[in-house]
Design an enzyme around this catalytic site. Sequence first.
Site, short mmCIF file in Angstrom:
data_model
loop_
_atom_site.label_atom_id
_atom_site.label_comp_id
_atom_site.label_asym_id
_atom_site.label_seq_id
_atom_site.Cartn_x
_atom_site.Cartn_y
_atom_site.Cartn_z
N SER A 12 -14.51 -2.28 -11.78
CA SER A 12 -15.67 -1.63 -11.15
C SER A 12 -16.85 -1.74 -12.08
O SER A 12 -16.69 -1.85 -13.31
CB SER A 12 -15.36 -0.15 -10.90
N LYS A 57 -11.15 1.97 -15.50
CA LYS A 57 -11.63 0.63 -15.14
C LYS A 57 -12.06 -0.16 -16.39
O LYS A 57 -11.89 -1.38 -16.45
CB LYS A 57 -12.78 0.72 -14.13
N TYR A 78 -12.17 7.80 -13.87
CA TYR A 78 -12.29 6.53 -13.12
C TYR A 78 -12.90 5.42 -14.00
O TYR A 78 -12.35 4.33 -14.12
CB TYR A 78 -13.13 6.77 -11.88
N ASP A 115 0.85 -1.20 0.00
CA ASP A 115 0.00 0.00 0.00
C ASP A 115 0.88 1.25 0.00
O ASP A 115 2.02 1.22 0.45
CB ASP A 115 -0.92 0.03 1.23
N ASP A 132 4.07 2.89 -4.10
CA ASP A 132 3.08 3.54 -4.98
C ASP A 132 3.09 2.76 -6.29
O ASP A 132 4.12 2.77 -7.00
CB ASP A 132 3.47 5.01 -5.19
N VAL A 133 1.98 2.11 -6.63
CA VAL A 133 1.96 1.23 -7.81
C VAL A 133 2.14 1.98 -9.13
O VAL A 133 2.32 1.35 -10.17
CB VAL A 133 0.66 0.38 -7.89
#
Length: 262
Positions: free
Chosen positions: A141, A158, A154, A37, A62-63
């Site tokens: 999502s 997704k 967003y 995370d 941080d991905v």
Amino acid sequence: MTDTVTKTALITGAARGIGLATAKRFLAEGWQVGLLDIDSAELAKAATAIAQPERTLVLSCDVAFPEQLEAAFAAISRRFGRLDALVNNAGVAVFKPLLETTHDEWQRVLAVNLSGPFLATQLAAPLMADTGGGAVVNIASISGLRASTLRVAYGTSKAALIHLTKQQAMELAALGIRANAVAPGPVETAMARAVHSQEIRADYRDAIPLGRYGLEEELAEAIFFLCSDKASYITGQVIAVDGGFDAAGIGLATLRGERRNM
Ligand SMILES: NC(=O)c1ccc[n+]([C@@H]2O[C@H](COP(=O)([O-])OP(=O)(O)OC[C@H]3O[C@@H](n4cnc5c(N)ncnc54)[C@H](O)[C@@H]3O)[C@@H](O)[C@H]2O)c1
């Protein structure tokens, strides 16, 4: 004959919410788990509460940054020596009108929600292939399955993640790796409880055939299943865990009222 191999999962965004519930689900099945995370303080709290230091590894990362992910995967490899499941769950949401969404917001949402899973899976695949394969689950999502207001960045990230899942499934099958996506509807997370007004909650109850939010544990169950050998012939799929929200489409308030009275 009993299987003596202890499997390893890496879960991104594991400090809270769906990611933390998923980490607990894998631990309950006897797996070793890397909890990754960006929020080191929350992650430390979660790890303390889990209290299984011998089977967990905490990774601050941080991905969106390849070099941070490389360090995290190197640490997983050193500590556990194998990787069987990757859950790309870390995600950020900016809910704003299209005309007000800034270039920086757009880029950050795509970097975390889309580039993160792309990069993490590239790093996971060779590790998984070393021990005969594994499974990737990308957390998409309902917003990636259908459009809605305020979700230009967003929802687009997704939807792209769902397509990335299919691309991954095509190419990684040769390495024995399956790739699937889970698309949650509204989930009863701490954040949802804090930011959803009573009106929004009532609207969701009205629009969702099962008439309620999902639970973090219900998401974790579907994610664990897709990573397990029980899903050994499933790859390239998107499973909506959404109480029927996607199947219902937009629906009509009047007809929904009739359904309630049936
Ligand atoms: N909660 C919902 O209703 C819902 C609905 C649909 C989809 N989702 C998706 O499920 C996933 C988990 O959602 P949640 O509700 O548990 O969210 P959450 O905000 O409670 O948890 C997300 C976690 O990801 C971490 N994170 C954020 N950016 C990161 C980064 N760049 N690198 C590493 N970690 C990062 C956060 O610190 C946090 O711990 C997300 O991908 C989200 O888009 C959630």
